[in-house]
Design an enzyme around this catalytic site. Structure first.
Site, PDB file in Angstrom:
ATOM      1  N   ARG A  71     -13.632  48.011  40.639  1.00 17.51           N
ATOM      2  CA  ARG A  71     -13.052  48.235  41.617  1.00 17.51           C
ATOM      3  C   ARG A  71     -12.405  50.013  41.066  1.00 17.51           C
ATOM      4  NH1 ARG A  71      -8.336  44.641  44.255  1.00 17.51           N
ATOM      5  NH2 ARG A  71      -7.224  45.882  42.700  1.00 17.51           N
TER       6      ARG A  71
ATOM      7  N   LYS B 106      -8.133  51.902  46.497  1.00 17.49           N
ATOM      8  CA  LYS B 106      -6.650  52.018  46.048  1.00 17.49           C
ATOM      9  C   LYS B 106      -6.503  53.416  45.543  1.00 17.49           C
ATOM     10  CE  LYS B 106      -4.491  48.181  44.275  1.00 17.49           C
ATOM     11  NZ  LYS B 106      -4.046  47.457  44.912  1.00 17.49           N
TER      12      LYS B 106
ATOM     13  N   GLU C 175      -5.153  43.782  56.831  1.00 19.78           N
ATOM     14  CA  GLU C 175      -3.679  43.792  55.979  1.00 19.78           C
ATOM     15  C   GLU C 175      -2.547  44.575  56.053  1.00 19.78           C
ATOM     16  OE1 GLU C 175      -4.868  45.768  51.680  1.00 19.78           O
ATOM     17  OE2 GLU C 175      -5.832  47.371  52.977  1.00 19.78           O
TER      18      GLU C 175
HETATM   19  C1  LIG Z   1      -4.093  46.626  45.305  1.00 20.55           C
HETATM   20  C2  LIG Z   1      -3.783  45.860  47.155  1.00 20.55           C
HETATM   21  C3  LIG Z   1      -4.221  44.890  47.281  1.00 20.55           C
HETATM   22  C4  LIG Z   1      -4.179  43.441  46.689  1.00 20.55           C
HETATM   23  O1  LIG Z   1      -5.322  44.157  45.146  1.00 20.55           O
HETATM   24  P1  LIG Z   1      -5.241  42.854  44.701  1.00 20.55           P
HETATM   25  O2  LIG Z   1      -6.263  43.420  43.996  1.00 20.55           O
HETATM   26  O3  LIG Z   1      -5.632  41.104  45.306  1.00 20.55           O
HETATM   27  O4  LIG Z   1      -3.902  43.444  43.131  1.00 20.55           O
HETATM   28  C5  LIG Z   1      -3.813  44.807  49.079  1.00 20.55           C
HETATM   29  N1  LIG Z   1      -3.789  45.780  49.702  1.00 20.55           N
HETATM   30  C6  LIG Z   1      -4.429  47.190  49.715  1.00 20.55           C
HETATM   31  C7  LIG Z   1      -3.735  47.808  49.825  1.00 20.55           C
HETATM   32  C8  LIG Z   1      -3.862  47.103  48.113  1.00 20.55           C
HETATM   33  O5  LIG Z   1      -3.248  48.688  47.582  1.00 20.55           O
END
Ligand SMILES: *Cc1c(COP(=O)(O)O)cnc(C)c1O
Length: 330
Positions: A73, A174, A208
């Site tokens: 990722r 991210k 989300e």
């Molecule tokens: C990091 C993150 C998540 C959760 O991702 P994980 O890999 O499960 O920790 C969900 N939404 C956003 C916006 C994130 O930055």
């Protein structure tokens, strides 16, 4: 107990790209980095990060959870931000080296060592608003963390908001910029509705929250938005869906509208949860929409949410068989 992520190990792993090659990764002090004030990252937000954890098992060994998926990722985030490419083997070696360096400091469950790889554009070039950075820096910070649920898991309150968290083509990256765009709406939701988080639902599409994925659990079915570019592809989301399938649940990755969510939430057996590395799987008890409060099921933490979280923790903590090969023992 210090706030999550406010304590750092004194050293970190670091590697730099000079425009043509990556240097050898080294372990350096974690209290500062040297950066030109005109660095690309500080002006044009060429930055992405990861969050994963290392766990201590009962036999004293240390294991990192789903490292390869987090590295993949981070490569994807870097590519989408036009940051320099790196070899996944470089980052996995950096992560393993720094976790080994501090293996004795990895807390016992329910604590863990939170691992924060970060990639930033370092080229001093304020004229490059529409041009990628040529140079970059990759580093891996460690932060020992305790139990996120110390004091018991309380069901969260989410404000449903019609706006998007970020630009629709940026959601799967991210990156700090996306957090910046979610900050004001989240602060307003806290002040106005005592909400814990905002659930972003642009055009009625349930996506989300600011830093976690949303899952609806209706009896034996678990429903969550299918992957697209508009939201973050959580590793915990993927893990929970896999464990749910293993437990014989029906997993529906599809569009979920606000209308359907509110209709299903009102039924007695329904549960909702947020998934993410920090919170693992956090129960959601209340949805706030257009000034009205809607309880999810009973409004209390649900049994299926607790069961799924336990199944995940058991693998992380070395108490259940790692059938999917998710742990890297160091
Ligand atoms: C990091 C993150 C998540 C959760 O991702 P994980 O890999 O499960 O920790 C969900 N939404 C956003 C916006 C994130 O930055």
């Amino acid at each position: 107990m210090a706030a999550f992520g406010s304590v750092f190990m004194p050293e970190m792993a670091m590697a730099q790209f000079d425009g043509s090659a990556w240097d050898a990764a080294t372990i350096v002090p974690a209290n500062s980095i040297s950066l030109h004030p005109g660095a690309h990252v500080l002006h044009y937000a060429s930055t992405c990060f990861e969050g994963l954890k290392a766990f201590r098992h009962e036999d004293g060994s240390v294991a990192i959870f789903r490292m390869d998926k987090n590295i993949a990722r981070m490569l994807q985030s870097s590519e989408l931000l036009s940051l320099p490419k790196f070899d996944p083997a470089l980052l996995s070696q950096m992560i393993i080296d720094i976790v080994r360096h501090y293996a004795a400091d990895v807390p016992t469950p329910p604590g863990s060592m939170y691992i924060r790889p970060t990639h930033i554009g370092t080229e001093p070039a304020i004229g490059k608003a529409a041009t990628p950075t040529l140079t970059s820096m990759l580093y891996v910070l460690l932060s020992p963390v305790g139990d996120y649920f110390a004091g018991g898991s309380r069901a969260l309150r989410l404000l449903l908001e019609d706006n998007a968290r970020c630009a629709p083509h940026m959601g799967m990256i991210k990156s700090g910029g996306n957090y910046a765009s979610a900050l004001q709406p989240t602060m307003q939701a806290k002040a106005k509705y005592q909400a814990d988080q905002v659930l972003f639902c642009p055009n009625g599409d349930v996506q989300e929250t600011g830093a976690a994925n949303f899952l609806l659990i209706d009896g034996n079915e678990i429903i969550t938005k299918a992957l697209d570019t508009s939201f973050l592809h959580g590793v915990t989301r993927d893990t929970i869906l896999t464990l749910a399938r293993d437990l014989g649940m029906t997993v529906s990755e599809r569009e979920l509208t606000v209308e359907e969510l509110l209709e299903r939430a009102a039924k007695p057996g329904t549960e909702a949860a947020l998934s993410g590395t920090a919170a693992v799987l956090a129960p959601v008890g209340t949805l706030i929409y257009q000034g009205k409060e809607i309880k999810v099921g009973t409004g209390e933490p649900g049994a299926t949410t607790a069961k799924l979280r336990q199944a995940l923790n058991d693998i992380q903590w070395g108490k259940a068989e790692d059938r999917h090969g998710w742990l890297t023992k160091i």
